[in-house]
Design a protein around this motif. Structure first.
Motif, PDB file in Angstrom:
ATOM      1  N   LYS A  63       0.838  -1.200   0.000  1.00  0.00           N
ATOM      2  CA  LYS A  63       0.000   0.000   0.000  1.00  0.00           C
ATOM      3  C   LYS A  63       0.872   1.248   0.000  1.00  0.00           C
ATOM      4  N   ALA A  64       0.457   2.224  -0.807  1.00  0.00           N
ATOM      5  CA  ALA A  64       1.137   3.506  -0.885  1.00  0.00           C
ATOM      6  C   ALA A  64       0.067   4.580  -1.062  1.00  0.00           C
ATOM      7  N   SER A  65       0.405   5.684  -1.695  1.00  0.00           N
ATOM      8  CA  SER A  65      -0.568   6.762  -1.874  1.00  0.00           C
ATOM      9  C   SER A  65      -0.251   7.553  -3.130  1.00  0.00           C
ATOM     10  N   GLU A  66      -1.275   8.163  -3.704  1.00  0.00           N
ATOM     11  CA  GLU A  66      -1.089   9.133  -4.789  1.00  0.00           C
ATOM     12  C   GLU A  66      -1.605  10.472  -4.301  1.00  0.00           C
ATOM     13  N   VAL A  67      -0.693  11.418  -4.123  1.00  0.00           N
ATOM     14  CA  VAL A  67      -1.060  12.745  -3.634  1.00  0.00           C
ATOM     15  C   VAL A  67      -0.975  13.748  -4.777  1.00  0.00           C
ATOM     16  N   GLU A  68      -1.533  14.922  -4.558  1.00  0.00           N
ATOM     17  CA  GLU A  68      -1.602  15.928  -5.604  1.00  0.00           C
ATOM     18  C   GLU A  68      -0.819  17.172  -5.206  1.00  0.00           C
ATOM     19  N   THR A  69      -0.085  17.706  -6.179  1.00  0.00           N
ATOM     20  CA  THR A  69       0.718  18.901  -5.954  1.00  0.00           C
ATOM     21  C   THR A  69       0.486  19.890  -7.090  1.00  0.00           C
ATOM     22  N   GLU A  70       1.075  21.069  -6.960  1.00  0.00           N
ATOM     23  CA  GLU A  70       0.940  22.077  -8.015  1.00  0.00           C
ATOM     24  C   GLU A  70       1.732  21.694  -9.258  1.00  0.00           C
ATOM     25  N   TYR A  71       2.582  20.666  -9.161  1.00  0.00           N
ATOM     26  CA  TYR A  71       3.328  20.158 -10.306  1.00  0.00           C
ATOM     27  C   TYR A  71       2.742  18.837 -10.825  1.00  0.00           C
ATOM     28  N   GLY A  72       1.591  18.439 -10.327  1.00  0.00           N
ATOM     29  CA  GLY A  72       0.997  17.194 -10.777  1.00  0.00           C
ATOM     30  C   GLY A  72       0.963  16.151  -9.681  1.00  0.00           C
ATOM     31  N   HIS A  73       0.573  14.942 -10.044  1.00  0.00           N
ATOM     32  CA  HIS A  73       0.375  13.867  -9.077  1.00  0.00           C
ATOM     33  C   HIS A  73       1.692  13.169  -8.751  1.00  0.00           C
ATOM     34  N   VAL A  74       1.760  12.659  -7.519  1.00  0.00           N
ATOM     35  CA  VAL A  74       2.995  12.049  -7.013  1.00  0.00           C
ATOM     36  C   VAL A  74       2.643  10.776  -6.249  1.00  0.00           C
ATOM     37  N   LEU A  75       3.321   9.671  -6.579  1.00  0.00           N
ATOM     38  CA  LEU A  75       3.198   8.435  -5.815  1.00  0.00           C
ATOM     39  C   LEU A  75       4.134   8.502  -4.620  1.00  0.00           C
ATOM     40  N   VAL A  76       3.636   8.089  -3.458  1.00  0.00           N
ATOM     41  CA  VAL A  76       4.449   8.116  -2.242  1.00  0.00           C
ATOM     42  C   VAL A  76       4.501   6.714  -1.658  1.00  0.00           C
ATOM     43  N   PHE A  77       5.702   6.148  -1.619  1.00  0.00           N
ATOM     44  CA  PHE A  77       5.931   4.800  -1.106  1.00  0.00           C
ATOM     45  C   PHE A  77       6.623   4.876   0.255  1.00  0.00           C
ATOM     46  N   GLY A  78       6.153   4.058   1.205  1.00  0.00           N
ATOM     47  CA  GLY A  78       6.740   4.078   2.542  1.00  0.00           C
ATOM     48  C   GLY A  78       6.061   5.061   3.469  1.00  0.00           C
ATOM     49  N   VAL A  79       4.753   5.223   3.302  1.00  0.00           N
ATOM     50  CA  VAL A  79       3.993   6.155   4.141  1.00  0.00           C
ATOM     51  C   VAL A  79       4.025   5.676   5.588  1.00  0.00           C
ATOM     52  N   ASN A  80       4.341   6.595   6.498  1.00  0.00           N
ATOM     53  CA  ASN A  80       4.337   6.296   7.932  1.00  0.00           C
ATOM     54  C   ASN A  80       3.677   7.453   8.685  1.00  0.00           C
ATOM     55  N   ASP A  81       3.584   7.338   9.992  1.00  0.00           N
ATOM     56  CA  ASP A  81       2.893   8.350  10.786  1.00  0.00           C
ATOM     57  C   ASP A  81       3.570   9.707  10.672  1.00  0.00           C
ATOM     58  N   ASP A  82       4.889   9.727  10.650  1.00  0.00           N
ATOM     59  CA  ASP A  82       5.604  10.997  10.537  1.00  0.00           C
ATOM     60  C   ASP A  82       5.282  11.690   9.221  1.00  0.00           C
ATOM     61  N   LEU A  83       5.224  10.932   8.150  1.00  0.00           N
ATOM     62  CA  LEU A  83       4.931  11.528   6.848  1.00  0.00           C
ATOM     63  C   LEU A  83       3.491  12.008   6.779  1.00  0.00           C
ATOM     64  N   ARG A  84       2.584  11.260   7.347  1.00  0.00           N
ATOM     65  CA  ARG A  84       1.173  11.662   7.322  1.00  0.00           C
ATOM     66  C   ARG A  84       0.944  12.945   8.110  1.00  0.00           C
ATOM     67  N   ALA A  85       1.812  13.218   9.081  1.00  0.00           N
ATOM     68  CA  ALA A  85       1.711  14.458   9.852  1.00  0.00           C
ATOM     69  C   ALA A  85       2.410  15.625   9.166  1.00  0.00           C
ATOM     70  N   ALA A  86       3.220  15.325   8.145  1.00  0.00           N
ATOM     71  CA  ALA A  86       4.031  16.365   7.516  1.00  0.00           C
ATOM     72  C   ALA A  86       3.232  17.232   6.547  1.00  0.00           C
ATOM     73  N   PHE A  87       2.231  16.651   5.887  1.00  0.00           N
ATOM     74  CA  PHE A  87       1.381  17.421   4.983  1.00  0.00           C
ATOM     75  C   PHE A  87       0.032  16.725   4.879  1.00  0.00           C
ATOM     76  N   ASP A  88      -0.945  17.432   4.323  1.00  0.00           N
ATOM     77  CA  ASP A  88      -2.310  16.922   4.233  1.00  0.00           C
ATOM     78  C   ASP A  88      -2.471  16.135   2.934  1.00  0.00           C
ATOM     79  N   PHE A  89      -2.582  14.814   3.048  1.00  0.00           N
ATOM     80  CA  PHE A  89      -2.711  13.961   1.866  1.00  0.00           C
ATOM     81  C   PHE A  89      -3.975  14.279   1.072  1.00  0.00           C
ATOM     82  N   ALA A  90      -4.992  14.841   1.712  1.00  0.00           N
ATOM     83  CA  ALA A  90      -6.262  15.089   1.042  1.00  0.00           C
ATOM     84  C   ALA A  90      -6.251  16.358   0.195  1.00  0.00           C
ATOM     85  N   ARG A  91      -5.268  17.209   0.385  1.00  0.00           N
ATOM     86  CA  ARG A  91      -5.213  18.458  -0.363  1.00  0.00           C
ATOM     87  C   ARG A  91      -4.891  18.190  -1.834  1.00  0.00           C
ATOM     88  N   ILE A  92      -5.335  19.118  -2.697  1.00  0.00           N
ATOM     89  CA  ILE A  92      -5.032  19.005  -4.118  1.00  0.00           C
ATOM     90  C   ILE A  92      -3.989  20.035  -4.542  1.00  0.00           C
TER      91      ILE A  92
END
Length: 227
Positions: A63-92
Motif C-alpha cells: 500500500k502507498a498513496s497518490e497525492v496531488e501537488t501544483e506540479y501534478g500527481h505524485v506516488l508516495v511509497f513508505g507512508v508512515n505516521d511521521d509523513l502523514r503528519a508532515a502534509f495533508d494527503f487530502a489536499r489538491i
C-alpha cells in the motif's frame, strides 16, 4: 521481480476494482506479475489487510498513496505516521518541493507519476514553473497514458538523469499489469520496496498478457522505448 507500482481499488473515489478481483485476473490471465502496489488517491489506506489474499494467490500486495501537488500527481511509497503528519494527503494543492522533502526526511520515496500528462503531470509544469530540486525518480510507463505522454516522460528522465518506474494506473480489473517495474532483487515488503527504489537496480517495463506477447506465454517488454 516484476511489480505494478501504480494501481487503484474501490478505496479510491474513482476506482472500480476490488483487490481480490485483481488477484483473480492476474492468475487467470497468467500475467507475469509478482505483485502490485495500491496507490489510493489523496489518502493512505491503513485499514485494509490483504495478507490472506497474498497467501492465497502468492502475490505481494503493498500500500502507498497518490497525492496531488501544483506540479501534478505524485506516488508516495513508505507512508508512515511521521509523513502523514508532515502534509495533508487530502489536499489538491500541496507543494511538490514540500512533498519531496518530507518523504526524504521520513524515510519514504516520492515519485511524480504520469509526468507527460497535461495538467496533472510534471513535465508541463516543469516548463512553465521551473525546475524543482529533489526529483530523483519518475514514472515513465503508465498504463493510462495517451500517445506521446510516455515518450515525453522518458525524454525528461533521460535529460535529467532520473530513474524510471512503470505502473498500470489501473482503475478497473482488466488494466492491472499494463505497465510495471522490473527489479533485479526480490522485494518482500514495503521497506524492501523503498530501499530498492532508493538504491537502483530496476526499470520500467510493459507487462503483457500471454495473448499479447509471444506464442510461448507471458513476456515482458523493456521500458526504454515506449510505444
Amino acid at each position: 521481480m516484476i511489480l505494478d507500482l501504480h494501481s487503484h481499488s474501490t478505496a479510491s473515489d474513482d476506482g472500480r476494482a476490488k483487490v481480490d478481483n485483481y488477484c483473480q485476473w492476474i492468475e487467470r490471465k497468467a500475467l507475469p506479475l509478482d505483485g502490485f502496489v495500491l496507490t489510493e488517491h489523496r489518502q493512505f489506506d491503513d485499514r485494509s489487510d490483504y495478507r490472506a489474499l497474498e497467501d492465497r494467490f502468492g502475490l505481494l500486495i503493498l500500500k502507498a498513496s497518490e497525492v496531488e501537488t501544483e506540479y501534478g500527481h505524485v506516488l508516495v511509497f513508505g507512508v508512515n505516521d511521521d509523513l502523514r503528519a508532515a502534509f495533508d494527503f487530502a489536499r489538491i494543492d500541496n507543494r511538490l518541493e514540500d512533498v519531496l522533502a518530507a518523504a526524504k526526511r521520513c524515510g519514504a520515496i516520492a515519485v511524480p507519476c504520469h509526468p507527460g500528462r497535461p495538467k496533472v503531470g510534471l513535465c508541463a509544469h516543469w516548463e512553465t514553473r521551473g525546475p524543482v530540486a529533489g526529483v530523483e525518480i519518475v514514472e515513465t510507463l503508465n498504463g493510462g497514458s495517451r500517445a506521446g505522454e510516455d515518450a515525453l516522460a522518458l525524454r525528461y528522465a533521460n535529460e535529467q538523469g532520473w530513474r524510471r518506474i512503470g505502473g498500470s494506473d489501473s482503475h478497473i480489473v482488466s488494466h492491472i499489469g499494463r505497465c510495471a517495474t522490473r527489479f533485479e532483487e526480490p522485494i518482500r515488503d514495503i521497506d524492501g520496496l523503498v530501499a530498492a527504489l532508493a538504491n537502483g537496480g530496476y526499470d520500467a517495463c510493459r507487462a503483457l498478457a500471454p495473448e499479447a506477447g509471444s506464442a510461448g506465454g507471458p513476456d515482458v517488454a523493456p521500458g526504454a522505448d515506449p510505444q
